[in-house]
Motif scaffolding. Sequence first.
Motif, PDB file in Angstrom:
ATOM      1  N   GLU B  94       1.631   1.204 -24.215  1.00 52.27           N
ATOM      2  CA  GLU B  94       2.117   0.514 -23.016  1.00 52.27           C
ATOM      3  C   GLU B  94       1.392   1.001 -21.766  1.00 52.27           C
ATOM      4  O   GLU B  94       1.211   2.198 -21.561  1.00 52.27           O
ATOM      5  N   ALA B  97       3.199  -0.129 -15.160  1.00 49.95           N
ATOM      6  CA  ALA B  97       2.884  -1.063 -14.078  1.00 49.95           C
ATOM      7  C   ALA B  97       2.174  -0.349 -12.931  1.00 49.95           C
ATOM      8  O   ALA B  97       1.353  -0.945 -12.223  1.00 49.95           O
ATOM      9  N   SER B  98       2.446   0.937 -12.781  1.00 47.54           N
ATOM     10  CA  SER B  98       1.843   1.698 -11.678  1.00 47.54           C
ATOM     11  C   SER B  98       0.341   1.896 -11.879  1.00 47.54           C
ATOM     12  O   SER B  98      -0.380   2.261 -10.956  1.00 47.54           O
ATOM     13  N   GLN B 102      -3.565  -5.772  -9.964  1.00 48.55           N
ATOM     14  CA  GLN B 102      -3.517  -7.235 -10.147  1.00 48.55           C
ATOM     15  C   GLN B 102      -4.264  -7.557 -11.442  1.00 48.55           C
ATOM     16  O   GLN B 102      -5.328  -8.172 -11.418  1.00 48.55           O
ATOM     17  N   ALA B 241       0.950 -10.655 -16.940  1.00 49.37           N
ATOM     18  CA  ALA B 241       2.248 -10.515 -16.268  1.00 49.37           C
ATOM     19  C   ALA B 241       2.952  -9.260 -16.753  1.00 49.37           C
ATOM     20  O   ALA B 241       2.741  -8.805 -17.885  1.00 49.37           O
ATOM     21  N   LYS B 242       3.788  -8.714 -15.895  1.00 48.03           N
ATOM     22  CA  LYS B 242       4.553  -7.512 -16.230  1.00 48.03           C
ATOM     23  C   LYS B 242       5.388  -7.733 -17.478  1.00 48.03           C
ATOM     24  O   LYS B 242       5.996  -8.789 -17.646  1.00 48.03           O
ATOM     25  N   GLY B 243       5.416  -6.722 -18.338  1.00 42.46           N
ATOM     26  CA  GLY B 243       6.264  -6.777 -19.523  1.00 42.46           C
ATOM     27  C   GLY B 243       5.702  -7.591 -20.670  1.00 42.46           C
ATOM     28  O   GLY B 243       6.294  -7.643 -21.747  1.00 42.46           O
ATOM     29  N   GLU B 244       4.534  -8.197 -20.466  1.00 39.68           N
ATOM     30  CA  GLU B 244       3.990  -9.089 -21.498  1.00 39.68           C
ATOM     31  C   GLU B 244       2.970  -8.388 -22.400  1.00 39.68           C
ATOM     32  O   GLU B 244       2.351  -7.401 -22.007  1.00 39.68           O
ATOM     33  N   PHE B 260       1.797  -4.549 -21.429  1.00 44.06           N
ATOM     34  CA  PHE B 260       2.049  -4.219 -20.023  1.00 44.06           C
ATOM     35  C   PHE B 260       3.503  -3.831 -19.809  1.00 44.06           C
ATOM     36  O   PHE B 260       4.414  -4.539 -20.257  1.00 44.06           O
ATOM     37  N   GLY B 261       3.711  -2.710 -19.157  1.00 45.96           N
ATOM     38  CA  GLY B 261       5.057  -2.254 -18.837  1.00 45.96           C
ATOM     39  C   GLY B 261       5.700  -3.172 -17.803  1.00 45.96           C
ATOM     40  O   GLY B 261       5.009  -3.847 -17.043  1.00 45.96           O
ATOM     41  N   ALA B 262       7.020  -3.170 -17.820  1.00 45.90           N
ATOM     42  CA  ALA B 262       7.742  -4.054 -16.893  1.00 45.90           C
ATOM     43  C   ALA B 262       7.724  -3.480 -15.478  1.00 45.90           C
ATOM     44  O   ALA B 262       7.612  -2.295 -15.295  1.00 45.90           O
TER      45      ALA B 262
END
Lengths: 256, 262
Positions: B94, B97-98, B102, B241-244, B260-262
């Motif tokens: 994973e 997000a940090s 983009q 996208a986040k979480g995807e 990707f983390g949420a």
Amino acid sequence: MAVDIQKLAKTVDDAAVKATAIPQLSKKSRMTLKQAYRVQAASIDRRLERGEERSGMKMGFTSRAKMVQMGLSDMIWGRLTDGMLVEDGAVINLKDYVHPRVEPEIAYLLGAPLAGPTTPMAAMAAVEAVAPALEIIDSRYRAFKFNLQDVVADNASSSGYVIGPWCPPDMDLDNLGVVMEVNGRPATIGSSAAILGHPGRSLAAASRMAAEAGEILEAGWVVMAGGVTEAVALEKGVSVRNTVQGLGSVGFRVKG
Amino acid sequence: MTSASAIHQASERIINAYKSGKADKPIRDLLDKGDIDGAYAVQEDVTLWRLREGARLVGRKIGLTAKAVQTQLGVDQPDYGMLFDDMAVPDGEEIPASRVSQPRVEAEVAYILDKDLHLDKPSTADVIRAVAYAAPAIEVVDSRIANFDITIVDTVADNASSGLFILGNDKVALDGFDGRMCGMVVENRGEPVSVGAGAACLGHPINAVRWLAEVMTARGRPLSAGDVVMSGALGPMVPAAKGEVYEARINGLGSVRAVFGA
């Protein structure tokens, strides 16, 4: 409102025969989707009366993106006749078309009939061979503009199909590279995965949708699985070739 | 020619964006119009900063390998960026997000070298001889420039918009791998979101590596044994996208995932 199926069928059939663009049928006749398929069937009957023979089925809007773009929730389909077959390596004449485009496809040859809803796996078991293919699409409507009913009535824009060498269906078809070249240069590039994630799903859908119109897919028929990439407009003198990973190539030329 | 102080100002802007984790303005206002050499000088400045900070150079990425993308940016050749050790993400791990700003993903063939490629004019045969194996890969494209508002000089200065890279775990010999015709699909939630084939990368991904090898020798950072080369996208780039989860499959190479983390 009554829809004159036969009259509309003659309108689209005449447009195809004379290679002349017509206004959208939907501008004057409000058809349901079911009626649009009946117009298509009636227009194909006119071809059969002229001596053509039914040779298969084509699927359209098989990419989810295209479906969304058209605001649809399902694919569309059209009927193929032997009169639409263009031999591999043949030369076509733009005069015979309105504003033709070409797109790379994969074709199935059925070794056994397919009737009604089925699974991709069961559908694939009926496949005798697969081939690289090209579809010449040619909407009979002005400026290639149509709504769903229009395009269905116009046989899903089918106009010609070209089939390459038939290969035994002993490979996984889910992610074959596809390169369509115009005059030797890649024009569009894609993967068979573009067809619903796996082209086998398109064949299962073909069986289901044919059944909805009371048809079965016959042994010996060709099923065109759907466009792998966007279509390219055909111009005088060009040479077009589609190569599919592991299946080989198919091509034709346009008279200069 | 862009002045040395302008180059320095541009690299400072990018370095600060790395440090703050916040994307900044484009740098094109500082460079002479279309000064690609100047942009590479900025990139080299940032590379030297990364190396001083302890990052290890582990490979290169090639960008702009699709004709359509070159046309969009008004260039007629690819570009390149540096791959550092801290940009590598294991398959399926994973990505917090940090760690991205983009992110966009694209599927590529990665080549891992086991011989130096220090020739001035390497041939295709030289390149193939230097490749140990190929692997499926995902590049996470990212930008230190806000809203991806980039021209060719912005992206070149910003390490060719490199973010992270993920290599598949299966090692595939070039024998029998069809680099030109291999199908590629990126799936998200079972839907194909990007499709393509090897030919989309300069006709064959090895062509891109050959181009890179020649350019890197000329620019004094030649490709060496052990380097990873991300050879360029086989299909359109997809916003992540986040979480995807995005899974890339390349026919003949296997699969690899960006999570990707949420």
